[in-house]
Design an enzyme around this catalytic site. Structure first.
Site, mmCIF file in Angstrom:
data_model
loop_
_atom_site.group_PDB
_atom_site.id
_atom_site.type_symbol
_atom_site.label_atom_id
_atom_site.label_comp_id
_atom_site.label_asym_id
_atom_site.label_seq_id
_atom_site.Cartn_x
_atom_site.Cartn_y
_atom_site.Cartn_z
ATOM 1 N N ASP A 137 0.808 -1.210 0.000
ATOM 2 C CA ASP A 137 0.000 0.000 0.000
ATOM 3 C C ASP A 137 0.847 1.270 0.000
ATOM 4 O O ASP A 137 2.060 1.236 0.222
ATOM 5 C CB ASP A 137 -0.930 0.006 1.217
ATOM 6 C CG ASP A 137 -2.142 -0.887 1.027
ATOM 7 O OD1 ASP A 137 -2.377 -1.341 -0.106
ATOM 8 O OD2 ASP A 137 -2.862 -1.133 2.016
ATOM 9 N N LYS B 214 -3.746 3.505 -2.174
ATOM 10 C CA LYS B 214 -4.929 4.354 -2.305
ATOM 11 C C LYS B 214 -4.627 5.699 -1.655
ATOM 12 O O LYS B 214 -4.326 5.770 -0.471
ATOM 13 C CB LYS B 214 -6.142 3.716 -1.630
ATOM 14 C CG LYS B 214 -6.525 2.345 -2.171
ATOM 15 C CD LYS B 214 -7.684 1.755 -1.390
ATOM 16 C CE LYS B 214 -8.066 0.373 -1.898
ATOM 17 N NZ LYS B 214 -7.005 -0.625 -1.627
ATOM 18 N N MET C 39 -7.939 9.889 8.738
ATOM 19 C CA MET C 39 -8.522 10.346 7.476
ATOM 20 C C MET C 39 -9.477 11.515 7.692
ATOM 21 O O MET C 39 -10.549 11.588 7.089
ATOM 22 C CB MET C 39 -9.244 9.185 6.768
ATOM 23 C CG MET C 39 -8.333 8.017 6.453
ATOM 24 S SD MET C 39 -9.201 6.521 5.915
ATOM 25 C CE MET C 39 -9.851 5.889 7.482
#
Length: 255
Positions: free
Chosen positions: A36, A58, A172
């Site tokens: 990732d 991502k 996030m």
């Protein structure tokens, strides 16, 4: 043909030295590594020279590969007899979608294991000098995603979180910082509640900005804080300031 397997591995919060011994051994034995965006690429240097590396990171609003495609590749190579390492930043089961990947492996009848990693809530907070619990200040903490601010079907319960725990750690959430602060203030959180933003925690690029719930928006904009970063809200943020003050005093006495 040899039996393939899948290791769903947590790479830790960014500092490559914070990976576990077990996780490092799995990287060293891997035939295929699907990794990732937040994995420190230094860790890939421990892999075999002929390992197949596949990037499937991502970024906010930009996915190099859909989650379904990542899972299909994971199953494909394991079914062909490879030892597949699914390498993920932090811990696979903390906002890492590791649970989905474990379910996919189990449904396909592929042997799998999950190797935990230090999640950024713990790693970045410690690196910045902020304990998530501290005697006299905080006896509980909650980890929550800030990316569901506009999700009408399963919204974040800021009304409950504002008063149910002593420390809030938000993943996030930097792009939604203003909305998060507004929601917490709307539900009765004190505007003077301490808050910290930790960008690139545990790495050489780590930055920490502290303020209050009522003032952090302007500070974050002025400092151009961006992802990856976590938000910590609660009285424990004061411990960082105390530590910095004590260190400054000691240095002045020595000097």
């Amino acid at each position: 043909m040899k039996q393939g397997s899948i290791s769903i591995v947590g790479a830790g919060p960014g500092d490559p030295e914070l990976i576990t011994v077990k996780a490092l051994r799995r990287i060293q034995s891997a035939d295929v590594i699907l990794y990732d965006r937040l994995v420190n690429e230094e860790l890939l240097g421990y892999a075999k020279s002929d390992v197949l590396r596949i990037y499937c990171g991502k970024a906010p609003g930009l996915h190099s590969m859909p989650q379904e495609s990542t899972q299909q590749l994971m199953i494909k190579y394991a079914a062909a007899g490879c030892h597949v390492v699914r390498l993920k930043g932090g811990d696979p089961f903390v906002f890492g979608r590791g649970g989905e990947e474990a379910l996919e492996a189990a449904a396909a009848g592929i042997p799998y294991e999950v190797i935990p990693g230090i999640t950024s809530a713990i790693g970045a907070a410690a690196s910045a000098g902020i304990p998530l619990t501290h005697r006299g200040l905080a006896a509980s903490f909650a980890i929550v995603t800030g990316s569901r601010c506009h999700d009408q079907d399963s919204p974040v319960r800021w009304d409950a979180l504002a008063h149910s725990v002593d420390t809030l750690v938000i993943y996030m959430g930097v792009s939604k910082l203003g909305e998060i602060c507004d929601q917490l203030l709307k539900h009765g959180k004190d505007p003077l509640t301490p808050i910290a933003l930790i960008e690139n925690g545990t790495t050489v690029r780590e930055r920490t900005v502290t303020g209050t719930l009522g003032s952090i928006g302007k500070l974050a904009a002025a400092m151009r804080i961006s992802n990856p970063a976590i938000i910590i809200i609660g009285e424990v943020v004061k411990v960082r300031e105390e530590l910095l003050s004590l260190e400054k005093t000691v240095r002045s006495q020595i000097g």
